[in-house]
Design an enzyme around this catalytic site. Structure first.
Site, PDB file in Angstrom:
ATOM      1  CB  CYS A   1      -0.885   0.015   1.235  1.00  0.00           C
ATOM      2  SG  CYS A   1      -2.047  -1.326   1.271  1.00  0.00           S
ATOM      3  CG  ASP A   2       5.320   2.963  -0.077  1.00  0.00           C
ATOM      4  OD1 ASP A   2       5.818   3.208   1.027  1.00  0.00           O
ATOM      5  OD2 ASP A   2       5.621   3.577  -1.117  1.00  0.00           O
TER       6      ASP A   2
END
Ligand SMILES: *Cc1c(COP(=O)(O)O)cnc(C)c1O
EC number: 4.1.1.17
Length: 380
Positions: A321-322
């Protein structure tokens, strides 16, 4: 190399390990180590452990007669646990605590690199009589993954440190590193010429010339052969600084080609309406193996497993989720239009700086698992 890839693919077909994973062929690691030795006869080879520290790789390197460039007490313990002699270790990290130096010295390490007055004073106190090379900033061409100004000192500072090392009863040497994945052999010639000037200015004959690592491996663009690098380097040594014993600290060139990452496609979709490129999300990303995709520095080859047909452009991204976990959006990448979630991709040439860079549990994702094949695979 084909033989090596065959061994890796046979292992993957037979064992079907969960993805993502890295498979390293230890036979090729041993062959590459021997090839570096053959290109630089008589030189000391110290494999840079950080490139890939799995025990089977270290065993293969040792079997071919090389020692280790270590950067921490942990790497010292690791190499000693594989049977290395302390005399085969060189502590190449210029950033260390006095306690790290004492620990290394107590274990028998007698070769170090430094680039500052503070660290040199610590070495004189905690590693008396050792061979200490002063690391220069060489100012040659940038490599693909340059060190910037984090390491190395200006030639005038280096000359002063070289004298100080000699006065402190240490055995002085000179070191430099031209940056990793360095495609230009002229970078070493500049380093060697600078080393000669520093030695002359200091009036000190160095016991060691440590020309580091940096030798490039091929991904999408051709790179010089080991023989090509060696010809330029030997010529520069002959002309500028023939005296000192030579040391090399190769990492990438020994292990990169020996490794292959197998990954699974998690999702294929489009994003912006105005951009028809598909986004392909893999189960490997920048935090679990593909760290050298930072700034798209290294452009790896991508080989779909069993998916064929016409190709189209893609953006390639990792699973976390980066927002920075994107592998390639400027580097052109094409994959089959038929590619879908669940398909596999192979990424060859990934034995160096992949598993050793993966984070422990970012987003709950485990570090890249490594499997070894070849003669040294059974290392405990
Ligand atoms: C990382 C490193 C190496 C190895 O560099 P490669 O580009 O992998 O050959 C050698 N020496 C030092 C001091 C390093 O930090």
């Amino acid at each position: 190399m084909t033989e090596s890839l065959n061994r890796i693919r046979a292992f993957l077909a037979d064992r079907e390990p969960p993805t993502p994973c890295l498979v390293v062929d230890t036979d090729l690691v041993a062959d590459r180590t021997a090839a570096v030795s053959a290109a630089f006869p008589g030189a000391l080879i110290r494999y840079a452990v950080k490139a890939n520290p799995v025990p089977a790789v270290l065993d293969a390197v040792r079997s071919a007669g090389a020692g280790f460039d270590v950067a921490s007490t942990g790497e010292i313990d690791l190499c000693l646990s594989r049977g290395a002699d302390a005399g085969e270790l060189a502590y190449g990290n210029t950033i260390k605590k006095p306690s790290d130096i004492s620990y290394a010295y107590a274990r028998g390490v007698r070769e170090f690199t430094t680039d500052s007055a503070g660290d040199l004073a610590n070495l004189a106190e905690h590693a008396p009589g050792s061979l200490v090379s002063i690391r220069l900033l060489t100012g040659g061409p940038d490599s693909v993954t340059p060190f910037g100004h984090k390491f190395g000192c200006e030639p005038s500072v280096a000359a002063a440190l070289l004298r100080r090392a000699a006065e402190a009863g240490l055995r002085p040497g000179i070191a430099f590193h031209v940056g990793s994945q360095q495609p230009d052999p002229a970078a070493w010639e500049i380093g060697i010429a600078t080393a000669a000037k520093v030695a002359a200015d200091a009036g000190v004959g160095p016991a060691r010339l440590n020309i580091g690592g940096g030798f490039a491996t091929e991904h999408r663009e051709p790179v010089p052969s080991l023989a090509g690098y060696a010809a330029v380097i030997h010529d520069a040594i002959r002309r500028h600084l023939p005296g000192p014993e030579l040391m090399l600290e190769p990492g990438r060139v020994i292990v990169a080609d020996a490794g292959l990452i197998r990954t699974e496609v998690v999702l294929v979709t489009t994003r912006a309406v105005a951009d028809e490129r598909r986004w392909v999300y893999l189960d490997v990303g920048r935090y679990n193996g593909m760290a050298e995709c930072e700034n798209e520095a290294v452009a790896y080859r991508l080989e779909p497993v069993g998916v064929k047909g016409p190709e189209g452009p893609v953006v390639l991204a990792g699973p976390t989720c980066d927002g920075d976990d994107v592998l390639y959006q400027r580097t052109p990448c094409a994959l089959p239009l038929a590619l879908k979630a669940g398909d596999r991709l192979d990424i060859p040439g990934t034995g160096a700086y992949t598993a050793s860079y993966s984070s422990v549990a970012f987003n709950g994702i485990e570090p890249l698992r490594t499997y070894a094949v070849g003669r040294f695979a059974d290392a405990g």
